[in-house]
Structure formats: C-alpha cells, structure tokens
Design an enzyme around this catalytic site. Sequence first.
Site, short mmCIF file in Angstrom:
data_model
loop_
_atom_site.label_atom_id
_atom_site.label_comp_id
_atom_site.label_asym_id
_atom_site.label_seq_id
_atom_site.Cartn_x
_atom_site.Cartn_y
_atom_site.Cartn_z
N GLN A 91 0.85 -1.19 0.00
CA GLN A 91 0.00 0.00 0.00
C GLN A 91 0.89 1.23 0.00
OE1 GLN A 91 -2.81 0.20 3.26
NE2 GLN A 91 -3.76 2.06 2.48
N HIS A 97 -7.84 3.36 -0.91
CA HIS A 97 -8.09 3.83 -2.26
C HIS A 97 -8.16 2.66 -3.23
CE1 HIS A 97 -3.69 3.75 -1.82
NE2 HIS A 97 -3.59 3.62 -3.14
#
Length: 143
Positions: A91, A97
């Site tokens: 990430q 997201h």
Amino acid sequence: MDCVFCQLILEGTARWVSREAEACAFTPLNPLAPGHTLVVPTSHFTDMFETPPDVLTASMTLVQRVAAAMRAALDASGVNILSASGPGSEQSVPHLHFHVVPRWVDDGISTWPTGQSRHCLVGDPGTKLAAALNRGHKPHHGS
C-alpha cells in the site's frame, strides 16, 4: 495534515471525476492508462480493515459507476480494480483507495501478478478462512 488524499479533498485541488458525500474520484498525476481513476472515501480511513461497512459500500458503488462510465465514455472493454491494504500489501498511501484502470484488448499493460507468494501456512487456508468467517470475525474500526 500528513495524508496526501485528505489534503487533496480538503483543498479541492485534484482533477475531480466525482465528489460525493462519502466517496470521491479523481485522476492521478501518473495514470497507468488514459482515464485511470482513483476512488477514495472522503473521510480518512487507512485501509480496508479500518473502514466502516457503509463507507466501503459507498466507495465500491462509486468504483462500479466509474467503471461503467469508462466503458461508456472511453470505449473500454474492461477494467482492473486494484487496492492494497496493510503493511504486507505494498500500500503506497495510507488512505483506503481503489485504482480503477480502463483496459482495452492488446493495450500493452499487465496489472495482474506474475508470481506466487513464498509464504507458507500450516493447514488448508480455505478451511481457516471459513472457520474465521463462521466465528463472525468482523473488521476492526479504528486503530
């Protein structure tokens, strides 16, 4: 404010595709493909594990709408939806997201993993997952 996505939302400086109460969508500075869009919750949640179900639902609903718009407006023949949650996932920004990447046949990119994890578990992973789900494990809210 340390979170780049929260800063974009607060300042309103992103290249917006959609701004809604619980989720928003914008184009990144370095897209993987024309029309590549990021969908994020408007409130800060670090990852999938921290995000409340209603916010996750609003985010995924916007992901679906963006994907449909890619098919209609960009003539995309498909989409890849990419997300990473947690330290072992690569990430890049600690704000949940989803990358929605429009795809076309023979577009020359691959977003699918080409290798397999070297991590080993004792026992059958499917059985362990089923047992955890049956015990009612729910996502944590908060850190």
